[in-house]
Design an enzyme around this catalytic site. Structure first.
Site, PDB file in Angstrom:
ATOM      1  N   LEU A  82       0.873  -1.165   0.000  1.00 48.58           N
ATOM      2  CA  LEU A  82       0.000   0.000   0.000  1.00 48.58           C
ATOM      3  C   LEU A  82       0.913   1.218   0.000  1.00 48.58           C
ATOM      4  O   LEU A  82       1.956   1.201   0.655  1.00 48.58           O
ATOM      5  CB  LEU A  82      -0.893   0.022   1.241  1.00 48.58           C
ATOM      6  N   ASP A  83       0.528   2.288  -0.702  1.00 52.03           N
ATOM      7  CA  ASP A  83       1.416   3.450  -0.749  1.00 52.03           C
ATOM      8  C   ASP A  83       1.412   4.193   0.587  1.00 52.03           C
ATOM      9  O   ASP A  83       0.647   3.876   1.500  1.00 52.03           O
ATOM     10  CB  ASP A  83       1.097   4.363  -1.937  1.00 52.03           C
ATOM     11  N   PHE A  84       2.284   5.159   0.700  1.00 48.48           N
ATOM     12  CA  PHE A  84       2.565   5.856   1.963  1.00 48.48           C
ATOM     13  C   PHE A  84       1.300   6.382   2.636  1.00 48.48           C
ATOM     14  O   PHE A  84       1.109   6.230   3.846  1.00 48.48           O
ATOM     15  CB  PHE A  84       3.544   7.007   1.686  1.00 48.48           C
TER      16      PHE A  84
END
Length: 255
Positions: free
Chosen positions: A118-120
């Site tokens: 999952l991105d930041f």
């Protein structure tokens, strides 16, 4: 949090291909381990090996990754983790941002890695394991494992965008296809993807100048986030592990 035992790895004295050996050491999926080897980060008995198919004897050969000895894991772990926003799914960051593994490593007996990312800024369900071969099964495109997200936006979400997304949207040469959606309110929608490319949802919504407030993953295949609290994890059930191993990428109870 808890970290009950997973499944024991069967002992083996036979030779293994290097990328398979690394996967069974919990260093990543087979594909990820192939990349580590090709980058020259792996040594066998002191010699850099860049061929993933090079055979090693787990009992006799010394294998190192970035100078660190690696060994077959004693026990496999299969975890569902609730990633808070503001954490990276990587082992290091030049900018010094918080890492998912800062929350996990101190309380686990073995090192694990995430199956996908999952991105930041995104939050929600991550699957974690130290079983590289299990990760390969879950990530293999042929199994079409569903990922379900709750997406919230600042402005109402145009139905035309979602319908176009179902048919396939091409952005900067890349095609993105949505499997299904269900609108929850003008600003909220549940999206179901099968592949889920890097920052896909953000790219699709930003292409229509639609600012995103939140991306929250609530399901991967048969595994649901449920009431798991941010920063906490649970063991996958035997049934969840079985379904994922069999390539069951959907959820019979999904809406």
């Amino acid at each position: 949090m808890n970290s009950n035992s997973g499944q024991r790895h069967p002992g083996s004295s036979s030779q293994l291909r290097l990328h398979v050996f690394l996967a069974r050491c919990g260093e990543g999926s087979r594909r990820a381990c192939e990349e580590l080897i090709k980058k020259g980060r792996v040594r066998v008995n002191g010699r850099v090996i860049t061929n993933p198919a090079h055979r090693v004897d787990p009992q006799e050969d010394r294998v190192t990754l970035d100078g660190r000895d690696v060994h077959l894991v004693g026990k496999f772990l299969y975890l569902a983790f609730h990633k808070p926003p503001g954490y990276l799914c990587t082992r290091s960051d030049p900018q010094g941002r918080p890492l998912v593994y800062d929350l996990i490593d101190p309380v686990l007996p073995y090192k694990v890695f995430s199956i996908g990312r999952l991105d930041f800024l995104s939050s929600g369900l991550l699957l974690l394991t130290n079983d590289g071969e299990f990760a390969d099964i879950v990530m293999h495109p042929k199994h079409r494992v569903e990922k379900e997200y709750l997406v919230e936006t600042k402005r109402p979400i145009p139905r035309a965008l979602l319908e176009s997304y179902l048919k396939g949207i091409r952005i900067e040469g890349e095609r993105y296809v949505l499997k299904a959606y269900k609108s929850k309110s003008p600003h909220k929608v549940h999206l179901i993807l099968e592949e889920g490319k890097n920052r896909e949802i953000r790219k699709v919504f930003y292409s229509s100048h639609l600012p995103i407030v939140r991306i929250h993953r609530i399901r991967i295949g048969p595994v649901r986030l449920g009431r798991l609290r941010p920063g906490h994890f649970r063991n996958l059930t035997k049934e969840e592990i079985r379904l994922l191993r069999e390539g069951r990428g959907h959820d019979d109870h999904s809406h």
